[in-house]
Design an enzyme around this catalytic site. Structure first.
Site, PDB file in Angstrom:
ATOM      1  N   ASP A 131      27.690   1.065   8.221  1.00 46.54           N
ATOM      2  CA  ASP A 131      29.051   1.269   7.767  1.00 46.54           C
ATOM      3  C   ASP A 131      29.700   2.274   8.732  1.00 46.54           C
ATOM      4  O   ASP A 131      29.058   2.772   9.663  1.00 46.54           O
ATOM      5  CB  ASP A 131      29.082   1.740   6.302  1.00 46.54           C
ATOM      6  CG  ASP A 131      30.437   1.463   5.648  1.00 46.54           C
ATOM      7  OD1 ASP A 131      31.424   1.279   6.377  1.00 46.54           O
ATOM      8  OD2 ASP A 131      30.527   1.455   4.405  1.00 46.54           O
TER       9      ASP A 131
HETATM   10  C1  BGC Z   1      33.861   0.822   4.274  1.00 46.08           C
HETATM   11  C2  BGC Z   1      33.441  -0.613   4.532  1.00 46.08           C
HETATM   12  C3  BGC Z   1      34.317  -1.226   5.582  1.00 46.08           C
HETATM   13  C4  BGC Z   1      34.267  -0.377   6.846  1.00 46.08           C
HETATM   14  C5  BGC Z   1      35.117  -0.905   7.972  1.00 46.08           C
HETATM   15  C6  BGC Z   1      33.980   1.605   5.568  1.00 46.08           C
HETATM   16  O1  BGC Z   1      34.509   2.873   5.367  1.00 46.08           O
HETATM   17  O2  BGC Z   1      32.919   1.440   3.430  1.00 46.08           O
HETATM   18  O3  BGC Z   1      33.486  -1.344   3.340  1.00 46.08           O
HETATM   19  O4  BGC Z   1      33.906  -2.536   5.853  1.00 46.08           O
HETATM   20  O5  BGC Z   1      34.725   0.928   6.530  1.00 46.08           O
HETATM   21  O6  BGC Z   1      36.443  -0.735   7.706  1.00 46.08           O
END
Ligand code: BGC
Length: 743
Positions: free
Chosen positions: A305
């Site tokens: 993530d």
């Molecule tokens: C979120 C994810 C997301 C990623 C990219 C993260 O902060 O937890 O769900 O896909 O950012 O934007």
């Protein structure tokens, strides 16, 4: 793009019948054999658009533009394998801008990179292609789950994939497969609800819709199930805070939706940013390699993530420095790092390999998975398809699908004396925060990350108030738009026959979406209380991402329509429901708590029913899981079970007859539950095992058939094995119960 590597060795070959989706053979291993260490690490690196766009990170030129110097660095020096999103602090771009940016990236990659390995663009298309202007915004996942309609949900995800790929972005960080068993959590609305079986069924539908039969087609994308694992169950309710989940419960509750998605061929997974049982998941080999790959058989790409390798250092404090954090994550099994704002990951991983602390073979296994995903998406042949093949982008057809999904999600929770639908000639007063707002219907991930920038709204989407006016005519709809204060609002409301109060939550997700109190904000409680003094019937429309506590407020209302975050067509759907143009058929995909401190799911154990007086009455949610009324009446007539015993390889058939005894056509969701009275693990009092919907004309009946196998009754035992234990279980539909003997 010319394919340079053709051979008959191990590789990926997919042939497609859909236009423009031919794929040639990509010999992935031959390609890896030709790659330098830096090129391999580049494949494992994903940067945000901000790194290659004009301006500074989180303060980009608006609208976004590529910076050719930065792009050259990213490709020539770092050989990046992937780019994501729109740049932090930035919002949606037009379809044309997307296509031009993506084209430019591919062109430069082709010009500058030695091996011509396509760059894969990833995006959060959470409820439609929300980062592309003019796209269709569908209900958020929690509303889709409330439809209990897997065929419809599949269509929604397919339309979302279509509009996502139209922008040249073939990888979607969706669906969210976390379970919503912690109502405070800011991402409750992004899930398919709280139930293992419902979420797993929806997961299958979502993957089918996103990836289709061939993800290389111009109309599909690679799905990314997220966030593995246990992310949605933080003890404190705050995003990215610790979860404590024993190994057994991880497998019994949190893993099955992911397992269903893996079975359906989900091509990638995103790792939980938080920690479970004290160990950040990004550093946990037992989860990333043991559970995910060895136990659950996942073969696709595991991406981190956002900035999560850094977080091992500066949030979780389990790594002494960034290099150690990189080592931990790669050793635990990560394939790609969403770095996303610099190239430190590349430099440090190269050092680790040169120092012999991580083997190049370890990198090869990740690079192989990444290249296979790119090959399966057909990117070695076509990185972006012609814009002429996307006539349905933002079309009436998709808008109607969004309406259909929003309409099917609407869940009628209270309808005293048939206060809904409105009767002929009744005048209605509509007010409350969601009455005139589109962003409160859409929530986060709508044009911007938090979805609270109203400058992005389409002019042609209708709010609840505007839609009511549209259906009823201006003379029958009064609203609070011109009311300067509470007094004038009450004066205006007094002129109506019924009052519709559109309650809402501020849009928000992740840490910015954290709240300290699940109660409905005080101002909204007070609004309803003031209106209740007028003695007119009140109807609450709840546009909530999570079940805000409405216990006292609900007592002041005759009708409650729960709308979730219904998207751009939500205003129209809600108005259609209030005016009787559609008959609500949504069912709650979670248990609605009565108070802010009493979170008990419907699939609780008997111990959770013991009240202070020791009676079994402690389970008393505001509304039960699966609840939802209709404008007509349904009666479950019979349940017929084909046999009394169920062994290996056998199946049991359950036939349920349903009648529409009312005077409107409508749709019922038949929910089949079971109870295991005695088990080696304290059993739930009730568990959903199957469901189906049936539409019936007034005064007609129909029969639904369910087929169940022994393994459907399996539990995860103390040794973490999934087995159906011998003994009696009780099947239950509505008021009918039937025992069968598992042997
Ligand atoms: C979120 C994810 C997301 C990623 C990219 C993260 O902060 O937890 O769900 O896909 O950012 O934007």
């Amino acid at each position: 793009m010319n394919l340079k590597f053709l051979s008959l060795n191990i590789g990926v070959m997919l042939l497609s019948v859909e236009a423009g989706a031919q794929q040639r053979f990509v010999d992935v291993d031959a390609l890896i054999a030709r790659m330098s260490l830096e090129e391999k690490i580049g494949q494992m690196t994903q940067i945000d658009l901000g790194v290659i766009a004009r301006g500074s990170i989180c303060n980009l030129e608006k609208p976004q533009n590529l910076d050719s110097q930065k792009l050259t660095t990213a490709i020539s020096m770092y050989h990046i394998g992937s780019v994501l999103n729109v740049g932090c602090g930035s919002g949606a771009m037009s379809l044309e801008r997307w296509r031009s940016i993506v084209r430019q990236i591919h062109r430069e990659n082709q010009r500058l990179s030695r091996l011509n390995i396509p760059i894969i663009y990833g995006i959060d298309a959470i409820h439609g292609a929300n980062y592309t202007l003019g796209s269709t915004l569908f209900p958020q996942q929690i509303g889709l789950a409330a439809t209990w309609d897997t065929a419809l949900v599949r269509k929604v995800f397919a339309a979302s994939a279509y509009e996502t790929r139209a922008a040249g972005t073939p990888w979607n960080f969706s669906p969210v497969l976390d379970l919503a068993r912690q109502p405070l959590w800011s991402r409750f609305f992004e899930t398919f609800g709280a139930d293992v079986h419902l979420s797993s069924s929806m997961a299958t539908a979502a993957i089918k819709g996103l990836q289709g039969d061939n993800p290389a087609s111009p109309y599909h994308v690679a799905a990314c199930m997220k966030h593995f694992l246990g992310y949605g169950f933080p003890l404190s309710g705050k995003d990215r805070t610790p979860a404590w989940i024993p190994d057994r419960e991880l497998r019994a509750y949190f893993a099955p939706p992911f397992q269903a998605a893996i079975k359906q061929g989900a091509m990638s997974v995103m790792i939980n940013s938080g920690a479970i049982n004290g160990i950040p998941v990004h550093a946990n080999a037992d989860i990333m390699s043991g559970l995910l790959r060895r136990e659950m058989g996942f073969e696709g790409v595991a991406i981190s993530d956002w900035e999560d390798i850094q977080k091992l250092l500066n949030v979780h404090h389990v790594a002494a420095d960034l290099k150690d954090a990189v080592r931990m994550s790669i050793e635990a099994g990560l394939d790609m790092s969403m770095t996303p704002n610099d190239f430190a990951f590349c430099d440090l991983l190269a050092e680790l390999v040169r120092e012999g602390r991580i083997s190049e073979r370890r990198l090869d296994s990740s690079v192989r998975r990444i290249l296979i995903m790119k090959a399966r998406l057909g990117l070695f042949d076509t990185t972006i398809f012609g814009d002429e093949i996307y006539p349905d982008f933002g079309s009436e057809k998709h808008k109607n699908l969004s309406f259909e999904a929003a309409a099917a999600s609407l869940t009628l929770l209270k309808n005293n004396a048939d206060v809904l639908p409105l009767k002929n000639k009744e005048r209605v007063f509509v007010c409350g925060p969601a009455a005139h707002s589109m962003h409160l219907l859409n929530g986060a991930w709508s044009r911007t990350w938090q979805g609270n920038d109203t400058s992005f709204h389409h002019d042609n989407r209708k709010t609840i108030a505007a839609s009511l006016r549209n259906y009823l005519g201006p003379e029958r709809v009064l609203d609070d738009a011109a009311c300067a204060d509470r007094k004038s609002l009450l004066r205006m409301a007094a002129k109506s026959d019924k009052i519709v109060v559109c309650l809402a939550e501020d849009p928000g997700t992740e840490i910015p979406g954290n709240i300290d109190d699940l109660n409905l904000p005080r101002a909204q409680q007070e609004l309803v209380t003031a209106l209740s003094k007028l003695g007119k019937p009140i109807i609450l429309v709840c546009c909530f991402g999570r079940p805000r506590i409405i216990h006292e407020t609900a007592k002041q209302a005759e009708g409650i329509l729960y709308a979730y975050l219904p998207g751009d067509e939500g205003g129209r759907a809600i108005a259609a429901c209030i005016t009787g143009r559609i008959n609500p058929s949504g069912r709650l995909p979670f248990t609605y708590p009565r108070t802010a401190n009493e979170f008990v799911n419907y699939d609780h154990t008997a111990s959770e029913e013991i009240h202070t007086d020791f009676s079994n009455t402690a389970y008393r949610p505001e509304f039960d899981f699966g609840a939802g009324l209709s404008y007509t009446r349904f009666r479950c007539d019979t349940m017929v079970v084909s046999q009394e015993a169920l062994g290996d390889g056998d199946s049991v058939e359950v036939r349920v007859q349903i009648s529409n005894t009312g005077n409107k056509s409508g749709t019922e969701t038949v929910q089949l539950y079971y109870r295991d009275p005695v088990a080696s693990i304290t059993p739930a009092v009730k568990k959903l095992i199957a469901f189906r919907k049936i539409s019936l004309e007034p005064q007609t009946r129909g029969t639904l058939r369910f087929v169940l196998y022994k393994e459907d009754f399996a539990l995860v035992n103390r040794n973490l094995k999934k087995i159906a234990e011998p003994g009696i279980i009780t099947l239950q539909v509505d008021r009918f119960k039937h025992d069968i003997n598992i042997h």
